[in-house]
Design a protein around this motif. Structure first.
Motif, short mmCIF file in Angstrom:
data_model
loop_
_atom_site.label_atom_id
_atom_site.label_comp_id
_atom_site.label_asym_id
_atom_site.label_seq_id
_atom_site.Cartn_x
_atom_site.Cartn_y
_atom_site.Cartn_z
N PRO A 125 0.82 -1.22 0.00
CA PRO A 125 0.00 0.00 0.00
C PRO A 125 0.85 1.26 0.00
CG PRO A 125 -0.74 -1.51 1.71
CD PRO A 125 0.53 -2.07 1.16
N LEU A 126 1.97 1.25 0.71
CA LEU A 126 2.84 2.41 0.77
C LEU A 126 3.42 2.73 -0.60
CD1 LEU A 126 4.27 4.53 2.54
CD2 LEU A 126 6.12 2.87 2.79
N VAL A 127 3.94 1.73 -1.28
CA VAL A 127 4.57 1.94 -2.59
C VAL A 127 3.56 2.52 -3.57
CG1 VAL A 127 5.53 0.72 -4.59
CG2 VAL A 127 6.38 0.23 -2.32
N TYR A 128 2.36 1.95 -3.61
CA TYR A 128 1.38 2.41 -4.58
C TYR A 128 0.70 3.71 -4.18
CZ TYR A 128 1.93 -1.79 -7.29
OH TYR A 128 2.44 -2.78 -8.08
N SER A 132 -0.05 9.00 -5.25
CA SER A 132 -1.21 9.87 -5.09
C SER A 132 -0.77 11.31 -4.85
CB SER A 132 -2.06 9.38 -3.91
OG SER A 132 -2.98 10.35 -3.53
N LYS A 133 -1.35 12.25 -5.61
CA LYS A 133 -1.00 13.67 -5.47
C LYS A 133 -1.33 14.19 -4.07
CE LYS A 133 -1.60 14.86 -10.35
NZ LYS A 133 -0.24 14.76 -10.77
N GLN A 134 -2.44 13.70 -3.48
CA GLN A 134 -2.82 14.15 -2.15
C GLN A 134 -1.79 13.71 -1.11
OE1 GLN A 134 -4.91 12.42 -4.17
NE2 GLN A 134 -6.58 13.82 -4.62
N ILE A 135 -1.31 12.48 -1.22
CA ILE A 135 -0.32 11.99 -0.26
C ILE A 135 1.01 12.70 -0.47
CG2 ILE A 135 1.02 9.96 0.41
CD1 ILE A 135 -1.54 8.33 0.03
#
Length: 152
Positions: A125-128, A132-135
């Motif tokens: 989950p962290l890699v993918y 995300s632009k928000q993250i």
């Protein structure tokens, strides 16, 4: 089947085949080599399919000629490769360590086996999600990093 002798203590938190071979009293050379060959063949077949898939994906994306989509495709492929490496590197390292090292600390075996068992589900989950632009914006804000925009 092999006869077991001595202490029946496994060095992993789950039943790992090379660990079971270490407990056996008989000659386990064939079983050990066979298990290692199976791990390496599985890895080789996976690598072949991944490379062929990436070649097809990247070939199709490059034909589109849209730079933004090319970059996003490369990012997705890189994330997938990182996840595959996080899974296979501890697995292959553990398989080789168990078969060809005798005086290695049990702590190393336990650490690597837990890394193999837990790292992929934890890091996937962290890699993918880092795409995300928000993250990305939240991480930049958290660590005080300013976004650099080309042309300014």
């Amino acid at each position: 089947t092999f006869p077991f002798c001595g202490a029946n203590i496994l060095s992993h938190s789950y039943c790992y085949y090379p660990d079971m071979l270490n407990l056996a009293c008989g000659d386990v050379t064939f079983s050990s080599v066979y298990g290692l060959v199976c791990v390496l063949c599985t890895f080789a077949v996976d690598v072949i399919f991944i490379v062929v898939s990436y070649m097809k994906i990247l070939g199709t994306v490059m034909k589109l000629g849209i730079q933004d989509r090319n970059w996003k495709s490369l990012q997705t492929c890189a994330c997938h490769l990182c996840t595959v490496l996080v899974f296979y590197l501890p697995l292959i390292s553990l398989a080789v360590l168990h078969r060809y090292t005798q005086e290695t600390s049990p702590l190393l075996y336990t650490t690597m086996s837990n890394a193999y068992l837990l790292m992929t589900p934890l890091l996937n989950p962290l890699v993918y999600s880092l795409k995300s632009k928000q993250i990305q914006a939240a991480l930049r804000k958290r660590f005080g990093v300013q976004r650099v925009v080309a042309g300014e």
